[in-house]
Design a protein around this motif. Structure first.
Motif, PDB file in Angstrom:
ATOM      1  N   ASP A  51       0.984  -1.290   0.353  1.00  0.00           N
ATOM      2  CA  ASP A  51       0.082   0.456   0.078  1.00  0.00           C
ATOM      3  C   ASP A  51       0.628   1.337  -0.072  1.00  0.00           C
ATOM      4  O   ASP A  51       2.367   1.416  -0.043  1.00  0.00           O
ATOM      5  CB  ASP A  51      -1.542  -0.205   1.513  1.00  0.00           C
ATOM      6  N   ILE A  59      -4.543  -8.822  -1.791  1.00  0.00           N
ATOM      7  CA  ILE A  59      -5.563  -7.772  -2.016  1.00  0.00           C
ATOM      8  C   ILE A  59      -6.796  -9.442  -2.951  1.00  0.00           C
ATOM      9  O   ILE A  59      -8.221  -8.230  -3.879  1.00  0.00           O
ATOM     10  CB  ILE A  59      -5.800  -6.770  -3.320  1.00  0.00           C
ATOM     11  N   ASN A 185      -9.866  -7.617  -3.467  1.00  0.00           N
ATOM     12  CA  ASN A 185     -10.216  -6.232  -2.601  1.00  0.00           C
ATOM     13  C   ASN A 185      -8.956  -5.498  -1.895  1.00  0.00           C
ATOM     14  O   ASN A 185      -8.843  -6.487  -1.755  1.00  0.00           O
ATOM     15  CB  ASN A 185     -11.373  -6.717  -1.056  1.00  0.00           C
ATOM     16  N   LEU A 186      -9.144  -4.134  -2.773  1.00  0.00           N
ATOM     17  CA  LEU A 186      -7.473  -4.154  -2.598  1.00  0.00           C
ATOM     18  C   LEU A 186      -6.864  -2.806  -1.087  1.00  0.00           C
ATOM     19  O   LEU A 186      -6.656  -2.583  -1.338  1.00  0.00           O
ATOM     20  CB  LEU A 186      -7.987  -2.124  -3.383  1.00  0.00           C
ATOM     21  N   GLY A 188      -7.763  -5.165   1.092  1.00  0.00           N
ATOM     22  CA  GLY A 188      -6.647  -6.703   1.697  1.00  0.00           C
ATOM     23  C   GLY A 188      -7.756  -8.169   1.602  1.00  0.00           C
ATOM     24  O   GLY A 188      -9.316  -7.537   1.348  1.00  0.00           O
ATOM     25  N   HIS A 189      -7.589  -8.478   1.089  1.00  0.00           N
ATOM     26  CA  HIS A 189      -8.799  -9.831   0.937  1.00  0.00           C
ATOM     27  C   HIS A 189      -9.557 -10.489   1.582  1.00  0.00           C
ATOM     28  O   HIS A 189     -10.846 -10.356   1.989  1.00  0.00           O
ATOM     29  CB  HIS A 189      -8.348 -11.483   0.784  1.00  0.00           C
ATOM     30  N   ARG A 276      -3.215   2.029  -2.544  1.00  0.00           N
ATOM     31  CA  ARG A 276      -3.334   0.858  -3.921  1.00  0.00           C
ATOM     32  C   ARG A 276      -4.538   1.175  -5.818  1.00  0.00           C
ATOM     33  O   ARG A 276      -5.931   1.950  -4.963  1.00  0.00           O
ATOM     34  CB  ARG A 276      -3.908  -0.231  -4.015  1.00  0.00           C
TER      35      ARG A 276
END
Length: 353
Positions: A51, A59, A185-186, A188-189, A276
């Motif tokens: 990030d 992500i 998902n930027l 985080g997953h 991101r």
């Protein structure tokens, strides 16, 4: 060896229930970006990117083990085929002959059927800075005609580009429409929503769906102007997802403007809190935007994450959905002697400070 190349390494990811080994390939570039791929379903299992503070998160939604990907009902990170997206009523005709394919989505077929490319163990190898995967789908598999030989390559560059190239040949006329089904998902997953993501899709037309079934195209190709599908200017997803369509989010194909087979920027996804950015380039005619509506519901993911509605977005580059049954849509029939080709690039970066 070119020192600017990012060379993949190989290890074992585990074993299928029938004892076959699944190989994993890892790319790590000079900027701290790591991408991992397995040859079960050609799945992208990890996309780790820094990030704005240099903190690295994964992500890309996924599972911890082979067992998760062996089932993989949501096709997380997988190559979908022979035909991604829907085939209405599980049937189509080619040259006057009707074919019936596996119905695995209500009365319809989706992503190639129950035993689709997602669930196959592909042959795999490293060639220079690429991972090459191959699968030969036999004539009649899931109801599709012809033996289809498909090759997919993955490559990560030091410009933070994940390049995916597809090619296919067939022994009989058959529909072909391939994509990678990564869920992003930027933040985080394991982040619970997409609210602070900002989406832009550079398309002036889209293919609306039927009033009676939001997953099946009506056959029209419509202008986005004045609709909730006008994403030509950036839109914060938290302000939009509950509105379209019918509170289930996006499950729609957007038509690449003036598509001519050249590489074009079709979509941009930003996450200002982390800084991101994801840019999507493709040679394809369309991109399916799917925001994980009612089909993602309390799914157990990797690292203890539980994936819920609107926690991720797919930007699936492809031909239009249900093209084999829509006379107004571009052709998806591949014939003997022809070669299907397609290229997509996911470029990861940071917002300008």
């Amino acid at each position: 060896m070119n020192k600017s190349q990012v060379l993949p390494t190989k290890d074992s990811f585990g074993y299928l229930t029938d004892g076959r080994e699944v190989n994993r390939y890892t790319f790590c570039n000079l900027n701290g970006v790591t991408v991992r791929i397995i040859d079960l379903g050609c799945v992208i299992t990890d996309i780790r990117v820094p990030d704005k503070e240099g903190v690295v998160h994964d992500i890309n939604l996924g599972y911890d083990s082979v067992q998760g990907y062996e089932k993989n009902p949501l096709s997380l990170g997988a190559i979908c085929g022979r035909v991604v997206n829907v085939i209405s009523n599980g049937k189509f005709s080619v040259d006057g002959q009707e074919y019936h394919v596996t119905k695995n989505f209500g009365n319809h077929s989706i992503h190639g059927g129950k035993k689709s490319f997602t669930h196959q163990l592909w042959s795999s190898s490293v060639e220079g800075d690429k991972v090459i995967m191959k699968y030969v789908s036999p004539d009649g598999e899931e109801g599709f005609p012809g033996e289809l030989t498909t090759i997919v390559s993955y490559q990560l560059t030091n410009e933070n580009e994940l390049k995916i190239e597809y090619s296919a040949t067939t022994t009989k006329p058959t529909p072909v429409n391939l994509t990678n089904h990564a869920y992003f998902n930027l933040a985080g997953h394991n982040y619970p929503n997409l609210d602070d993501h900002v989406l832009q899709i550079l398309a002036n037309k889209y293919t609306p769906t039927k009033e009676s079934d939001i997953y099946i195209p009506s056959g029209e190709i419509c202008d986005v102007t004045g609709t909730l599908f006008d994403l030509r200017e950036p839109v914060r997803l938290g302000d939009r997802l509950s509105e379209v369509p019918r509170g289930k989010g996006y499950f729609n194909n957007f038509c690449v403007t003036d598509a001519d087979g050249s590489m074009r920027l079709i979509a941009r996804l930003d996450h200002p809190p982390s800084g991101r950015r994801l840019d999507v380039y493709t040679t394809e005619l369309g991109v399916q935007c799917y925001t994980g509506g009612d089909t993602i519901d309390h799914t157990q993911g990797k690292e203890g994450a539980v994936y819920e509605k609107f926690c991720s977005i797919c930007l699936e580059t492809q031909h239009y959905p249900d093209s084999v049954n829509q006379k107004s849509f571009p052709n998806t029939i591949l014939r003997p002697g022809e070669q299907y080709t397609s290229k997509t690039v996911y470029r990861f970066g940071l917002l300008e400070q």
